[in-house]
Design a protein around this motif. Structure first.
Motif, short mmCIF file in Angstrom:
data_model
loop_
_atom_site.label_atom_id
_atom_site.label_comp_id
_atom_site.label_asym_id
_atom_site.label_seq_id
_atom_site.Cartn_x
_atom_site.Cartn_y
_atom_site.Cartn_z
N GLY A 50 -4.25 -26.15 19.20
CA GLY A 50 -3.76 -27.03 20.25
C GLY A 50 -3.57 -26.30 21.56
N ASP A 51 -3.20 -27.07 22.59
CA ASP A 51 -3.11 -26.50 23.93
C ASP A 51 -1.67 -26.38 24.42
N LYS A 52 -0.69 -26.47 23.53
CA LYS A 52 0.71 -26.35 23.91
C LYS A 52 1.26 -24.99 23.50
N PHE A 53 2.07 -24.42 24.41
CA PHE A 53 2.74 -23.15 24.12
C PHE A 53 4.23 -23.37 24.28
N ASN A 54 5.00 -23.03 23.27
CA ASN A 54 6.44 -23.25 23.26
C ASN A 54 7.19 -21.93 23.27
N TRP A 55 8.39 -21.95 23.86
CA TRP A 55 9.27 -20.80 23.76
C TRP A 55 10.69 -21.29 23.55
N ASN A 56 11.48 -20.47 22.85
CA ASN A 56 12.86 -20.83 22.55
C ASN A 56 13.80 -20.36 23.65
N ILE A 57 14.85 -21.14 23.88
CA ILE A 57 15.93 -20.77 24.79
C ILE A 57 17.22 -20.84 24.00
N TYR A 58 17.92 -19.73 23.92
CA TYR A 58 19.12 -19.63 23.10
C TYR A 58 20.37 -19.69 23.99
N SER A 59 21.31 -20.52 23.62
CA SER A 59 22.53 -20.67 24.40
C SER A 59 23.52 -19.55 24.07
N ASP A 60 24.61 -19.49 24.83
CA ASP A 60 25.73 -18.64 24.46
C ASP A 60 26.40 -19.25 23.23
N VAL A 61 27.25 -18.49 22.59
CA VAL A 61 27.99 -19.03 21.46
C VAL A 61 28.93 -20.12 21.95
N GLY A 62 29.23 -21.09 21.07
CA GLY A 62 30.05 -22.22 21.46
C GLY A 62 31.48 -21.85 21.75
#
Length: 320
Positions: A50-62
Motif C-alpha cells: 500500500g501507499d500509506k506510511f504510519n507513525w506512532n505518537i506517544y503521550s505523557d503518562v496520565g
C-alpha cells in the motif's frame, strides 16, 4: 519536448568553434526545508503493502509520579498512543534529447542534464516539505498587528490580524518564550531553528552580526543556509520557496513589511522514503536516436504533530 540539435536554445548552443570548456550552470540553492525532515525508511512498508506510511505518537503518562508512602503500593498510570499517516507518492521529471545532439555537442549532454535535473529535484523536495510546515496549526503575529515586541498566538493555523511591522529581535524573544512555555523541544542542543527569506530577517541581521561575541567558541554553522544564532535560535535563509508561498495561503503579504517565516523545534516533518531519489536513463527508442534522463523518487512528507497542543512549528504569519 526534447533537447535537439536544430534549435539553438534547445541544444544547438552546446557546440561552437570557441565554446568554453567550463561547464556553467544557473545559480541554484541547496535544500533548506527538507534538511529538517526526519527521514524514515519506508522500503518495507511502502513497497507491495500500500501507499500509506504510519507513525506512532506517544503521550505523557496520565498521572505524574510523586512521593511514595511506606506500605503503600506504587501507583499505576498509563499513556495513550495515536497514529498519524502520510501518503507515499511518486516524484520525478525528465529531459529527452536526440542522439545527434549528444554526438555533436562539445559538452557532455548527460552531464548537463544530470545537473539540471538535480537542481530541479532539490526544489521539488523543498516544495513538498514546506507544504507540511505550512500546515502547522500554530501561527503568531505582532499583537494588534503593530507591536514591536509582543506577539499573539493562534492555534487554528490561521490569523485574522494583518502583520504590519517588520520582524524584530523582541518578536523573536516573545516567540521563543512561547515555544519554551509550550515545552516544544529544542531542535539541537538547546537551540531552535527559524527559516525564512533573507529580507524577512533583515531587521535582526545587525543583531546576528554580533552574535559570535557571546557564543561558544565551538559554535559552527551546521545547516544549509545557516547565517547565525540569536536568543537560542539558529537562522536559516532560503529562496527555494517563493515569498508568495511562504506567506498566507492567499499569497504574499501585501504591505511589504515582512513575510512568512517558521520557528521550530524537534520532530517537525516526517519523510518516508520507499525509493531514494535517483537518476534514471531512458531506454533508447527509434533505434537509439531518442534518449532521455530522469530523476525519480518514491516517498512522502507528513506533518508529525498536527494538533495544536503538540505542534512543533510556529508560523510568523499575517492575514493579508
Amino acid at each position: 519536448m526534447a533537447q535537439t540539435w536544430g534549435t539553438n536554445s534547445a541544444g544547438g548552443y552546446m557546440y561552437s568553434d570557441e565554446l568554453s570548456d567550463v561547464l556553467r550552470m544557473a545559480v541554484q540553492p541547496m535544500v533548506k526545508f527538507r534538511q529538517f525532515c526526519d527521514a524514515k525508511d519506508a522500503t518495507n512498508k511502502g513497497l507491495s503493502k500500500g501507499d500509506k506510511f504510519n507513525w506512532n505518537i506517544y503521550s505523557d503518562v496520565g498521572t505524574a509520579g510523586t512521593t511514595l508512602t511506606e506500605g503503600t503500593a506504587i501507583p499505576e498510570t498509563a499513556f495513550t498512543v495515536e497514529q498519524n499517516q502520510l501518503t507515499i507518492t511518486e516524484y520525478g521529471n525528465s529531459v529527452g534529447f536526440s542522439s545527434k545532439l549528444d554526438d555533436l555537442s562539445k559538452h557532455s549532454v548527460t552531464e548537463v542534464i544530470n545537473k539540471v535535473l538535480k537542481n530541479d529535484a532539490k526544489k521539488a523536495f523543498d516544495t513538498a516539505a514546506h507544504a507540511q510546515f505550512l500546515a502547522s496549526p500554530l501561527a503568531v503575529v505582532p499583537t494588534s498587528g503593530t507591536s514591536t515586541s509582543e506577539v499573539t498566538l493562534d492555534s487554528d493555523g490561521t490569523t485574522s490580524v494583518t502583520n504590519n511591522v517588520e520582524m524584530g529581535k523582541d518578536h523573536i524573544k516573545s516567540i521563543v518564550d512561547i515555544m519554551k512555555e509550550r515545552n516544544i523541544p529544542a531542535y539541537i542542543n538547546d537551540d531552535y531553528y527559524a527559516i525564512g527569506h533573507p529580507s524577512t530577517f533583515r531587521g535582526v541581521k545587525d543583531d546576528l552580526e554580533s552574535v559570535h561575541q557571546y557564543t561558544d567558541a565551538g559554535f559552527q554553522m551546521i545547516m544549509n543556509g545557516e547565517i547565525g544564532r540569536y536568543e537560542g535560535v539558529r537562522f536559516i535563509e532560503q529562496t527555494n520557496i517563493s515569498k508568495a508561498d511562504m506567506g498566507t495561503p492567499a499569497g504574499a503579504w501585501t504591505n511589504a513589511k515582512s513575510n512568512g517565516a517558521y520557528f521550530f523545534g524537534a520532530d517537525t516533518v516526517a519523510e518516508a522514503i520507499a525509493i531514494p531519489e535517483e537518476m534514471r536513463g531512458k531506454i533508447p527508442t527509434d533505434y537509439g536516436r531518442s534518449r532521455g534522463i530522469a530523476w525519480y523518487y518514491l516517498g512522502g512528507f507528513g506533518l508529525v504533530h498536527d494538533t495544536a497542543a503538540q505542534a512543533r512549528i510556529v508560523h510568523w504569519d499575517s492575514a493579508t
